[in-house]
Design a protein around this motif. Structure first.
Motif, PDB file in Angstrom:
ATOM      1  N   ALA A  92     -12.974   3.374  10.818  1.00 17.13           N
ATOM      2  CA  ALA A  92     -12.229   2.208  11.296  1.00 17.13           C
ATOM      3  C   ALA A  92     -12.755   0.938  10.634  1.00 17.13           C
ATOM      4  O   ALA A  92     -11.976   0.083  10.211  1.00 17.13           O
ATOM      5  N   GLN A  93     -14.071   0.821  10.502  1.00 15.78           N
ATOM      6  CA  GLN A  93     -14.648  -0.365   9.852  1.00 15.78           C
ATOM      7  C   GLN A  93     -14.156  -0.499   8.417  1.00 15.78           C
ATOM      8  O   GLN A  93     -13.759  -1.580   7.974  1.00 15.78           O
ATOM      9  N   THR A 123       0.863  -1.169   0.000  1.00 19.05           N
ATOM     10  CA  THR A 123       0.000   0.000   0.000  1.00 19.05           C
ATOM     11  C   THR A 123       0.899   1.218   0.000  1.00 19.05           C
ATOM     12  O   THR A 123       1.731   1.367   0.893  1.00 19.05           O
ATOM     13  N   HIS A 170      -1.315   4.301   9.379  1.00 23.55           N
ATOM     14  CA  HIS A 170      -1.862   3.025   9.815  1.00 23.55           C
ATOM     15  C   HIS A 170      -1.918   2.003   8.686  1.00 23.55           C
ATOM     16  O   HIS A 170      -1.590   0.839   8.866  1.00 23.55           O
ATOM     17  N   ILE A 171      -2.324   2.442   7.502  1.00 25.51           N
ATOM     18  CA  ILE A 171      -2.619   1.475   6.437  1.00 25.51           C
ATOM     19  C   ILE A 171      -1.452   1.249   5.470  1.00 25.51           C
ATOM     20  O   ILE A 171      -1.372   0.215   4.817  1.00 25.51           O
ATOM     21  N   SER A 172      -0.495   2.173   5.399  1.00 29.64           N
ATOM     22  CA  SER A 172       0.482   2.118   4.315  1.00 29.64           C
ATOM     23  C   SER A 172       1.771   1.386   4.668  1.00 29.64           C
ATOM     24  O   SER A 172       2.156   1.306   5.827  1.00 29.64           O
ATOM     25  N   ASP A 173       2.446   0.885   3.621  1.00 31.25           N
ATOM     26  CA  ASP A 173       3.795   0.360   3.784  1.00 31.25           C
ATOM     27  C   ASP A 173       4.801   1.459   3.499  1.00 31.25           C
ATOM     28  O   ASP A 173       5.794   1.606   4.179  1.00 31.25           O
ATOM     29  N   ILE A 179      -7.906  -3.550   4.638  1.00 31.56           N
ATOM     30  CA  ILE A 179      -6.721  -4.331   5.002  1.00 31.56           C
ATOM     31  C   ILE A 179      -7.001  -5.829   4.855  1.00 31.56           C
ATOM     32  O   ILE A 179      -6.187  -6.585   4.337  1.00 31.56           O
ATOM     33  N   ASN A 232     -10.403  -1.369   8.222  1.00 26.89           N
ATOM     34  CA  ASN A 232     -10.207  -2.783   8.552  1.00 26.89           C
ATOM     35  C   ASN A 232     -10.586  -3.672   7.373  1.00 26.89           C
ATOM     36  O   ASN A 232      -9.904  -4.651   7.068  1.00 26.89           O
ATOM     37  N   GLN A 257      -7.058  -6.807   1.192  1.00 30.28           N
ATOM     38  CA  GLN A 257      -5.714  -6.805   0.627  1.00 30.28           C
ATOM     39  C   GLN A 257      -4.990  -8.107   0.951  1.00 30.28           C
ATOM     40  O   GLN A 257      -4.339  -8.699   0.095  1.00 30.28           O
ATOM     41  N   ARG A 258      -5.143  -8.566   2.198  1.00 33.04           N
ATOM     42  CA  ARG A 258      -4.489  -9.819   2.596  1.00 33.04           C
ATOM     43  C   ARG A 258      -5.058 -10.990   1.814  1.00 33.04           C
ATOM     44  O   ARG A 258      -4.339 -11.878   1.394  1.00 33.04           O
TER      45      ARG A 258
END
Lengths: 336, 339
Positions: free
Chosen positions: A194-195, A46, A223-226, A201, A198, A204-205
């Motif tokens: 937040a929902q 991300t 929170h969400i990024s690499d 993410i 989540n 993506q997995r």
């Protein structure tokens, strides 16, 4: 194609080279929304893109999936230059690169049922029977956490968070590899944000998706990024791994931006750590010469006015576009 | 501390085709001179409606403030004020900054004229004097070169500048209370800081009490003195900022606090997310409004509304977990929920 080339292809899903997107606003004036941006997005990661409004992050995202044609520069998707695609290849590209829009209230057709909205893309890209299509829509609704009864409802019956889930299901419907998430949460309430995050993410997995996550909410991007890229007035000023960028920003603009995030901690004295920026972002129609940030930068010198700083790798994997970032990093106080 | 505003048992309803929407259900609070009180909660929890009711900006017959509601400004009854008293109350005593600076200024009027408008109505001064004062106000809110800016139209200004103009208009008659309804939601972080600093500055300079309506907990932590957490038209918890952030006792407050990512939290971990949606405000609610979404919900929560438990002089919470018979519960940061 040589072997090294194929290896690189599997590494980077998107390669953006010298991308420019200008809009002509009148006979004399051109708005430089994206100006010479270079970046790559690795498969499965991300990439967060942050910046203030009007800095070109949305334009950049849209140009990457060819919703806009670039003025110059190239965008390579899996090694293919997307501006040269046409016909079947273009269709294939559009199947692989999808977008989730910012405003869940405006991006769903009010006259279509949710089922129709989600299956519209499938009709173009796959040849499903009616039964398969219904099954697929139900699966998608289930994956985004909604019950299958929603397929026959209309968008106005849903709340903002539910609509954004539909937006996500619509993007997933064509089994993309890459999704541009254009401020997907900024129109939502905190608890709903937040929902949705989540959910993104989780998806993506499950599907090994690659995201470009565009937002002005810096805490959420962390929170969400690499990796995170920071844009200012059409330029990419810093690009680095998420930890390095937030713990040890090198560009003066990034420093100010990060120090401006209000923390939910009443004990902390914010004004102590804050770096205050004077003034506001200048107009992208006639941006300042040289470094575009120099008028608001307290470290600006003569060189900044003459030479536009290029994005260079200052530390491994940490790219910064600033002439003075090394000396500032070593002696931050002396140069104030 | 001197109390300047007192709201007692405020009930506001909207009459719609679907039925009566009870947007505010018995909100009581007081505001002291020079302090900042924040209303926090999700959209639709009644925070803006409460703020508008204080200014009597809700339009009857569509919206009505119910019988028995009391709003007292320095002892004066606001709910039954007549038109004349109301027009001097608005603007001179209490004024408001609206959420969206893009749409709340008149696009066909120069900003100077918009500031002068309220000056001329309330202070009865000449045009020249009003213009001078408008320039001073623009200077007060840190607008560069106010002498020329006074003649610009709203579209010539950026979002942050427009919000400053809104603040200048609200401050024109130096009110005692300033209601700021999501003043920074539409703005970028760097501009947000500038605006919040400006409000902080003005508060100390002019001694204005501020009611801050927001859903951004970061802004609240850095800016407010006291906080009240609202949900479905009720106040669930209130206290000083420190009490709310460090020692909150209501499960809804815990949910709000833990659903925002912070820079310190580990990335890509699952964020705490509240399940479900707020209750339908058309339906009657005679139990805890948060019961359906609460992780600690007990049988009693679905039957009766909890009374307010007093924890300290400032800290109060409406939750059955405070009852002596309730099971032991830990708050989200690991403290005992009942002291």
């Amino acid at each position: 194609m040589s072997e090294t080339n194929t290896a690189r292809q599997t590494d980077n899903i998107i390669e953006v080279t010298d991308l420019c997107k200008y809009f002509r606003v009148s006979r004399k004036a051109t708005l430089k929304a994206v100006d010479h941006v270079n970046l790559t997005i690795r498969r499965g990661e991300t990439l967060g893109l942050v910046g203030e409004s009007g800095c070109g992050k949305t334009t950049c995202g849209r140009t990457m999936i060819r919703l806009y044609n670039p003025t110059s520069g190239t965008v390579k998707f899996n090694g293919q230059d997307i501006s040269k695609l046409s016909g079947k290849e273009l269709l294939q590209f559009k199947k692989n690169a999808q977008i989730i829009f910012q405003d869940p209230y405006a991006s769903l057709d009010p006259r279509m049922t949710i089922g129709e909205i989600i299956s519209e893309g499938m009709n173009v890209h796959f040849h499903y029977s009616e039964e398969e299509k219904r099954q697929r829509v139900n699966d998608l609704l289930h994956r985004v956490g909604l019950s299958q009864d929603y397929a026959n409802r209309f968008a106005h019956e849903l709340s903002g968070g539910q609509r954004q889930r539909i937006g996500i299901a619509r993007a997933l419907a064509v089994e993309p590899q890459f999704i541009v998430c254009d401020e997907p949460i900024s129109a939502l309430d905190v608890s709903i944000q937040a929902q949705v995050v989540n959910l993104l993410i989780k998806l993506q997995r499950e599907d090994q998706l690659t995201y470009l996550f565009i937002s002005h909410d810096l805490a959420m991007v962390k929170h969400i990024s690499d990796r995170v890229g920071v844009m200012y007035l059409g330029n990419l000023v810093e690009l680095s791994s998420n930890v390095a960028l937030y713990d040890h920003p090198l560009h003066p603009y990034t420093k100010a931006l990060i120090s401006a995030i209000p923390t939910a901690d009443p004990e902390e004295d914010m004004s102590a750590r804050q770096i205050k920026l004077e003034g506001e972002v200048p107009s992208p129609i006639n941006p300042p010469e040289g470094c575009r940030f120099r008028q608001r930068c307290r470290y600006a010198c003569d060189r900044c006015a003459q030479e536009t700083p290029a994005l260079r790798e200052v530390k491994p994997g940490h790219f910064v576009a600033c002439h003075r970032c090394e000396e500032l990093d070593e002696h931050p106080e002396e140069n104030q | 501390m001197e109390q300047i505003l007192e709201v007692k048992d405020l009930h506001v309803s909207f009459n719609t085709y679907a039925g009566e929407v009870k947007a505010v259900r018995g909100v009581s609070f007081e505001l002291n001179k020079g302090e900042t009180l924040a209303f926090v909660g999700e959209s639709g929890c009644g925070k803006t409606v409460t703020a508008k009711a204080i200014l009597r900006l809700l339009k009857p017959p569509f919206a009505e403030i119910k019988e028995g509601s009391q709003i007292l400004y320095q002892g004066r009854d606001v709910v039954h004020m007549d038109k004349k008293a109301l027009s001097s109350y608005r603007g001179e005593e209490v004024s408001m900054i609206f959420q969206d600076p893009m749409t709340s200024l008149n696009p066909t009027m120069k900003i100077g004229k918009q500031i002068m408008e309220s000056l001329r109505i309330h202070k009865h001064i000449s045009k020249q004097e009003a213009r001078k004062e408008a320039i001073e106000l623009l200077r007060l809110v840190n607008i560069p070169s106010p002498e020329t800016r006074v003649d610009s139209y709203p579209h010539e200004l950026s979002g942050g500048m427009r919000q400053r103009v809104m603040i200048a208009i609200a401050l024109a008659c130096s009110p005692n209370i300033l209601i700021a309804d999501e003043p920074t939601t539409a703005l970028d972080v760097t501009i947000q800081i500038q605006i919040m600093d400006l409000l902080k500055d003005l508060k100390t300079k002019l001694g204005t009490a501020i009611i801050l309506v927001t859903h951004d907990l970061g802004v609240v932590a850095n800016f407010a003195d006291r906080v009240q957490v609202m949900y479905a038209g009720q106040v669930l918890e209130r206290g000083t900022t420190k009490e709310i952030f460090e020692d909150s006792r209501h499960p809804y407050t815990w949910a709000l606090l833990s659903s925002v990512p912070t820079l310190a939290k580990e990335s890509k971990q699952e964020l705490y997310a509240l399940k479900g949606t707020p209750p339908d405000l058309i339906l009657p609610l005679n139990h805890c409004p948060f019961a359906a979404r609460c992780e600690h919900c007990m049988q009693i929560c679905k039957e009766r509304n909890p009374a307010e438990t007093v924890l300290s002089e400032t800290h109060r919470v409406s939750c059955w977990l405070q009852h002596p018979d309730a099971p032991r519960t830990l708050t989200f940061n690991g403290k005992e929920a009942r002291s």
